[in-house]
Scaffold this motif. Structure first.
Motif, PDB file in Angstrom:
ATOM      1  N   LYS A  53      40.909 117.132  34.466  1.00 56.16           N
ATOM      2  CA  LYS A  53      41.529 116.239  35.440  1.00 56.16           C
ATOM      3  C   LYS A  53      40.520 115.817  36.495  1.00 56.16           C
ATOM      4  O   LYS A  53      40.450 114.630  36.864  1.00 56.16           O
ATOM      5  CB  LYS A  53      42.737 116.917  36.091  1.00 56.16           C
ATOM      6  N   ASP A  54      39.730 116.771  36.986  1.00 54.62           N
ATOM      7  CA  ASP A  54      38.733 116.437  37.998  1.00 54.62           C
ATOM      8  C   ASP A  54      37.692 115.462  37.457  1.00 54.62           C
ATOM      9  O   ASP A  54      37.235 114.561  38.177  1.00 54.62           O
ATOM     10  CB  ASP A  54      38.059 117.699  38.519  1.00 54.62           C
ATOM     11  N   VAL A  57      39.461 112.009  37.411  1.00 54.16           N
ATOM     12  CA  VAL A  57      39.666 111.477  38.759  1.00 54.16           C
ATOM     13  C   VAL A  57      38.332 111.101  39.393  1.00 54.16           C
ATOM     14  O   VAL A  57      38.221 110.055  40.053  1.00 54.16           O
ATOM     15  CB  VAL A  57      40.437 112.488  39.630  1.00 54.16           C
ATOM     16  N   ASN A  58      37.314 111.915  39.203  1.00 54.28           N
ATOM     17  CA  ASN A  58      35.995 111.602  39.759  1.00 54.28           C
ATOM     18  C   ASN A  58      35.450 110.298  39.180  1.00 54.28           C
ATOM     19  O   ASN A  58      34.846 109.485  39.897  1.00 54.28           O
ATOM     20  CB  ASN A  58      35.009 112.739  39.497  1.00 54.28           C
ATOM     21  N   ASN A  61      37.354 107.447  40.725  1.00 52.01           N
ATOM     22  CA  ASN A  61      36.916 107.267  42.107  1.00 52.01           C
ATOM     23  C   ASN A  61      35.526 106.627  42.191  1.00 52.01           C
ATOM     24  O   ASN A  61      35.237 105.876  43.132  1.00 52.01           O
ATOM     25  CB  ASN A  61      36.931 108.600  42.852  1.00 52.01           C
ATOM     26  N   ILE A 166      41.488 108.318  44.713  1.00 44.18           N
ATOM     27  CA  ILE A 166      42.607 109.146  44.268  1.00 44.18           C
ATOM     28  C   ILE A 166      42.296 110.606  44.610  1.00 44.18           C
ATOM     29  O   ILE A 166      41.160 111.061  44.447  1.00 44.18           O
ATOM     30  CB  ILE A 166      42.805 108.988  42.746  1.00 44.18           C
ATOM     31  N   THR A 167      43.300 111.323  45.080  1.00 45.40           N
ATOM     32  CA  THR A 167      43.139 112.744  45.369  1.00 45.40           C
ATOM     33  C   THR A 167      43.609 113.566  44.181  1.00 45.40           C
ATOM     34  O   THR A 167      44.784 113.505  43.800  1.00 45.40           O
ATOM     35  CB  THR A 167      43.930 113.144  46.628  1.00 45.40           C
ATOM     36  N   SER A 168      42.719 114.315  43.588  1.00 42.12           N
ATOM     37  CA  SER A 168      43.031 115.054  42.367  1.00 42.12           C
ATOM     38  C   SER A 168      44.208 116.005  42.548  1.00 42.12           C
ATOM     39  O   SER A 168      45.059 116.135  41.665  1.00 42.12           O
ATOM     40  CB  SER A 168      41.799 115.837  41.905  1.00 42.12           C
ATOM     41  N   LEU A 185      48.472 111.005  34.272  1.00 43.64           N
ATOM     42  CA  LEU A 185      48.347 111.582  35.609  1.00 43.64           C
ATOM     43  C   LEU A 185      49.639 111.267  36.350  1.00 43.64           C
ATOM     44  O   LEU A 185      49.980 110.100  36.547  1.00 43.64           O
ATOM     45  CB  LEU A 185      47.144 110.995  36.348  1.00 43.64           C
ATOM     46  N   SER A 187      52.456 111.972  39.616  1.00 41.80           N
ATOM     47  CA  SER A 187      52.607 112.404  40.999  1.00 41.80           C
ATOM     48  C   SER A 187      54.010 112.052  41.486  1.00 41.80           C
ATOM     49  O   SER A 187      54.484 110.932  41.270  1.00 41.80           O
ATOM     50  CB  SER A 187      51.573 111.711  41.891  1.00 41.80           C
TER      51      SER A 187
END
Length: 293
Positions: A53-54, A57-58, A61, A166-168, A185, A187
């Motif tokens: 996931k990181d 997301v990285n 970003n 985006i905040t992981s 993903l 939320s």
């Protein structure tokens, strides 16, 4: 703009245009399911099949980091409401963190005007039962004042337009059975009316792009879906979709947004673009004080 149960209800077209602002970043497999797309050269995979996931997301970003703003004066909108096509032209602009503008026009002039600046957000529609510019300040929102009929969170919409990282930790990742190389993903977020909605982004791990955005209510009922395709690489290396297909099942409306030339990180945007407009016979209606009859 009809009333329902004493509350203001956004009309079909307006609701679609609001959801239209939540999207702006596309799964290669999803692209081939959409009709009438122009061929796009395949690119090498940018993320490993076992990306975390990181990692994902990285990567997103890193892409967002290239886009603090973008605009287009070359937007064509085709909507189908119960099978009847409606075509319009539009202009869009977005700038981190709170600047947003969407103006939809016809031969009669502006039809829809939605925007946000650091102080407030607003919404206006020519063909509405409520003649006015509906608005609220961010200070009132942050103070917890009820907004009643507003069905969206302006800051969340701007974040989804691809100019805010985006905040992981805000998302959970899951596999997508039947869609290789794609993950979800998810939320849970709360609207200004206090209702919980689930936001899901489908990410093509191979190409590092967002293929789909969905919104669902607390019971899992689909509120809206957007499919993103026809990605093109812009001059600064960022990739943006040039076609967005929307489905609004509750109202039976389908909409296709075709974006022509996109200007990335424009340096000559006039400040008045971010100012709340005025329209004849359209008084300003503060949504924290407005009480529909």
């Amino acid at each position: 703009m009809p009333m329902a149960n004493g509350k203001l209800k956004i009309t079909d077209l307006a609701g679609l245009l609001l959801f239209l602002l939540v999207v702006s970043s596309g799964c290669e497999s999803m692209r081939h399911r959409l009709a009438f797309h122009r061929p796009v050269a395949a690119e090498l995979c940018v993320l490993a099949a076992d990306a975390t996931k990181d990692d994902i997301v990285n990567h997103l970003n890193d892409h967002i980091g290239k886009l603090y703003a973008w605009r287009s004066d070359d937007v064509k909108i085709t909507a189908k409401q119960h099978g009847v096509p409606i075509s319009m032209a539009a202009k869009m602009a977005v700038e981190s963190p709170r600047r947003l503008r969407l103006v939809v026009g016809s031969l009669a002039g502006n039809e829809v005007d939605l925007g946000s600046n650091p102080e407030r957000f607003w919404f206006w529609m020519r063909r509405s039962d409520v003649h006015g510019i509906m608005t609220a300040s961010y200070d009132d929102v942050e103070a917890g004042k009820p907004l009643g009929p507003v069905p969206f969170q302006p800051e969340w919409l701007i974040e989804s337009l691809g100019v805010i990282p985006i905040t992981s930790d805000d998302f959970q990742m899951s596999e997508r059975p039947g869609t290789p190389r794609c993950v979800a993903l998810t939320s849970d977020q709360v609207t200004p009316a206090g209702k919980t909605v689930r936001r899901t982004m489908i990410v093509d791990v191979g190409h590092g792009t967002i293929a789909e955005h969905t919104l669902r209510d607390a019971s899992g009922q689909l509120i809206a879906r957007a499919l993103l395709s026809q990605y093109q690489r812009e001059r600064n290396g960022a990739r943006l979709p040039h076609r967005i297909d929307l489905h609004w099942p509750d109202n039976g409306v389908e909409l296709t947004l075709r974006i022509g030339q996109i200007e990335v990180n424009p340096v000559n945007v006039a400040e008045q673009i971010w100012e709340m407009p005025s329209y004849p016979d359209s008084p300003v209606i503060d949504l924290t004080r407005f009480r529909p009859r």
